[in-house]
Scaffold this active site. Sequence first.
Site, PDB file in Angstrom:
ATOM      1  NE  ARG A 131       9.085  -1.563 -12.793  1.00  0.00           N
ATOM      2  CZ  ARG A 131       8.063  -2.405 -12.950  1.00  0.00           C
ATOM      3  NH1 ARG A 131       7.822  -3.342 -12.046  1.00  0.00           N
ATOM      4  NH2 ARG A 131       7.258  -2.317 -14.000  1.00  0.00           N
TER       5      ARG A 131
ATOM      6  CB  SER B  40       8.748  -1.140   2.213  1.00  0.00           C
ATOM      7  OG  SER B  40       8.315   0.098   1.688  1.00  0.00           O
TER       8      SER B  40
ATOM      9  CG  HIS C 112       6.005   3.657   3.779  1.00  0.00           C
ATOM     10  ND1 HIS C 112       7.026   2.872   3.299  1.00  0.00           N
ATOM     11  CD2 HIS C 112       5.785   4.614   2.832  1.00  0.00           C
ATOM     12  CE1 HIS C 112       7.409   3.323   2.112  1.00  0.00           C
ATOM     13  NE2 HIS C 112       6.676   4.382   1.808  1.00  0.00           N
TER      14      HIS C 112
END
Length: 224
Positions: free
Chosen positions: A42, A79, A83
């Site tokens: 986060r 995600s 990546h």
Amino acid sequence: MFLTHFLVLHATQNLFAELTRFADRQFYEDWWNVTTWAAFYRKWNGLVHDFIHSYLYSDLVEFVGMSKSTAMMVSFVLSAVVHEYIVAASLGFFFPILFVLFGGPGIWFMQLTKGRKGRTWNIFMWVMLATGQGLMMVLYFREYYSRLLRGENEDLHSFANLLLVPRSYTLDELWPEVAGTGQHHFPSKVEWEDGTTKRELLPHPHVLASWISRIGGSDGGGRR
């Protein structure tokens, strides 16, 4: 890791913020103080986290009807795919070390460190981050240089073989004279099976390690 953070998440983003007169400069938070893996994800990259949370996670929960845990897992996997795609596009081959670390230890560490506090868990985070970064660098560079050294002997007609099949596990085939023998000499050139193409070679990794130890040890006359 510090260099990546400074160049990408600090210098570059602040540069574009200055050029575009973007007022909000909180691109990251104090990720170095975290004690949980979820807090690290986060705080490490605020822009990516906010984008995924607003346009993927929230939509999956609100419009698709997924549970929060399922939506988080889907967001996490997508995600990781993005990546890995960036890494594959940059290096020119698919070697999913980052994806495996995201989907394996990354998810498990999120559950392991959930709700944890204290200096011990912060130290644990740092040890795991350093280990993961080092492992990725070693494996990606090993695969990259394996492909570089084997390049002139590759089957260029097979796209899947060229892009997907790892080369690093057959690296020792390039140095049959020294692989596993402990010798410190190596051929400056190698002749491929067709007998026509020769290529300059870098030293075998075992040879490099031996040279480095000699430079820093008594054999090289250097300081330990």
